[in-house]
Scaffold this active site. Structure first.
Site, mmCIF file in Angstrom:
data_model
loop_
_atom_site.group_PDB
_atom_site.id
_atom_site.type_symbol
_atom_site.label_atom_id
_atom_site.label_comp_id
_atom_site.label_asym_id
_atom_site.label_seq_id
_atom_site.Cartn_x
_atom_site.Cartn_y
_atom_site.Cartn_z
ATOM 1 N N CYS A 77 0.823 -1.207 0.000
ATOM 2 C CA CYS A 77 0.000 0.000 0.000
ATOM 3 C C CYS A 77 0.863 1.265 0.000
ATOM 4 O O CYS A 77 0.459 2.293 -0.535
ATOM 5 C CB CYS A 77 -0.955 -0.004 1.189
ATOM 6 S SG CYS A 77 -0.154 -0.246 2.770
ATOM 7 N N HIS A 385 -1.383 1.056 7.473
ATOM 8 C CA HIS A 385 -1.884 1.066 6.107
ATOM 9 C C HIS A 385 -1.762 2.468 5.515
ATOM 10 O O HIS A 385 -1.960 3.462 6.209
ATOM 11 C CB HIS A 385 -3.361 0.626 6.135
ATOM 12 C CG HIS A 385 -3.973 0.469 4.787
ATOM 13 N ND1 HIS A 385 -3.422 -0.334 3.803
ATOM 14 C CD2 HIS A 385 -5.098 1.020 4.238
ATOM 15 C CE1 HIS A 385 -4.185 -0.271 2.712
ATOM 16 N NE2 HIS A 385 -5.197 0.540 2.962
#
Ligand code: ZN
Length: 459
Positions: A77, A385
């Site tokens: 990510c 994330h």
């Protein structure tokens, strides 16, 4: 130059390390802004995730093809978020795709070529094809920076720095190679990779290709050291792709601090220890001013501090205000050069009145407008994330990219929801923003047959 080197142990130029994980301590700055070891404040997940997991009303009446981002290859990510932010910069992608780089002459494994290939295909290919192109980008990066080779979470800013440096190097090699007329000389590449151009794709060896990173992100800061004893002045210019700025410490009595405060903190005048060659004085002041502005200013907010006990980078989830505009006026001089003009669009006959109208509008000159935010959700740089919010100039709308998922959002939502997680901020020079918006509105920045042909070249 010799004089500069004789400054000895003066630590100023080590302060601008772009790596968040290796902040070089500075005695002077440490006095006023120590490496934070404040306890980590838990990020409010409902706020941080608010931008992408809730359906938001679409601002467009016309049905649009579903938007799709990039698949997560396994903790990638950080890469997806950075790529989406970079790809959303029209001037950057045009400089990469539309200046007629003869791609067949660039080695197939060069980041420059793989990067362009993914960019050209990102809106038209299926996820599986894009997955393959993403893997190729990742391996081009890993071949130079091994830490990106596995599937561990990585720091998005370190990835961005590596990306920009490597793209710059690739363009340098490309220009050098074609000048020296020995195609593989500069590349670590067997010669057959860089030969066999088709007719019409012969490299114009007299031409120097523009580096998309240099013309869009690079800027120059002039540091001026003035001896307090005799007034002797020494200057030094330094180029940056981005700026790593500290979180201003918040005092309870003061209002919320903003990205502008962080930027101003970086540019403030400082007193330093200094050995003057002329008078043997021991003290000086140093000021920093932009000598050349970028089209897009990338600011990296140093949210991580290394925790020796836990042996990890812990995150400072401190709240920071994200302004729509930054002004660099007080950090410029009369001699500050504006961003490079949009050379690729010179044929579009941009009227000078656009620029004039803005300088007369009462707004401050050298303002930069928020166009993208990369956010980190989680407690340390090795976990959590990354997502990215970008302003899509073509759609004139904000989008949130969360790996494969893309959703519409609003500027105010981005400013509000990313106040504790915003990590890398992209601000575009307002004149460039207006010029690009105008080009998108009139449709002269893309979609022409010439552009289409050039876009296909990385294939
Ligand atoms: Zn002196």
């Amino acid at each position: 130059m010799a004089r500069w080197l004789s400054l000895g142990c003066y630590p100023l130029f080590f302060l601008y390390s772009s790596s968040s994980a290796s902040q070089t301590p500075s005695a002077k700055r440490s006095l006023t802004l120590p490496n934070h070891s404040t306890p980590f404040k838990k990020v409010r997940p409902t706020l941080d995730y608010g931008g992408w997991n809730k359906p938001r009303p679409s601002t467009l009446a016309q049905p649009q093809p579903p938007l799709q981002g990039f698949s997560n290859l396994g903790n990638t990510c950080y890469m997806n978020a950075i790529l989406q932010s970079l790809f959303s910069l029209p001037s950057f992608s045009n400089d990469l795709l539309k200046q007629g780089i003869p791609w067949k002459k660039v080695p197939a494994n060069a980041l420059l070529r793989r990067f362009a290939h993914l960019l050209a295909k990102k809106d038209t290919s299926c996820p599986e094809v894009k997955k393959d192109l993403l893997r190729r980008v990742k391996s081009a990066i890993s071949s130079t920076a091994e830490r990106f080779s596995g599937y561990m979470q990585n720091d998005a800013h370190e990835f961005l720095s590596q990306c920009l440096d490597q793209l710059k190097e690739d363009v340098e090699k490309m220009n050098k190679t074609w000048k020296s007329e020995s195609p593989a000389a500069a590349w670590d590449e067997p010669p057959q990779q860089a030969t066999a151009a088709r007719p019409g794709e012969e490299a114009d060896t007299s031409r120097v290709y523009t580096c998309p990173v240099v013309v869009n992100m690079e800027f120059e800061v002039q540091h001026t050291i003035t001896c307090k004893g005799c007034g002797e002045v020494v200057t030094k210019r330094e180029q940056f792709n981005d700026l790593s700025i500290d979180l201003p410490r918040r005092k309870k009595t003061l209002p919320l601090r903003s990205i502008q405060d962080s930027l101003d903190l970086f540019f403030r005048m400082e007193e330093i220890e200094y050995s003057c060659e002329k008078c043997s004085g021991k003290a000086a002041t140093v000021t920093h001013k932009f000598s050349r502005l970028p089209r897009v200013l990338i600011l990296h907010l140093k949210r991580y501090s290394f925790n020796a006990q836990l042996s990890l980078n812990s995150k400072l989830g401190q709240q920071v205000m994200i302004p729509r505009y930054l002004t660099l006026l007080s950090h410029c001089t009369d001699a500050t050069r504006p961003p490079l003009t949009l050379g690729w669009s010179a044929h579009a006959a941009m009227d000078k009145h656009l620029f004039l109208s803005y300088s007369q509008s009462g707004d401050l000159a050298n303002s930069f407008r928020l166009i993208s935010v990369v956010s980190h959700i989680g407690s340390s740089s090795s976990s959590g994330h990354y997502i990215s919010d970008v302003y899509d100039m073509k759609k004139q709308s904000w989008l949130t990219y969360n790996d494969l998922d893309v959703s519409r959002t609003q500027e105010a939502t981005v400013q509000m929801d990313r106040d504790r997680s915003g990590y890398i901020f992209f601000y575009m020079h307002k004149d460039v923003f207006e010029e690009l918006s105008e080009l998108e509105r009139t449709g002269s920045s893309g979609g022409t047959s010439e552009a289409g042909r050039t876009v296909l070249q990385p294939l």
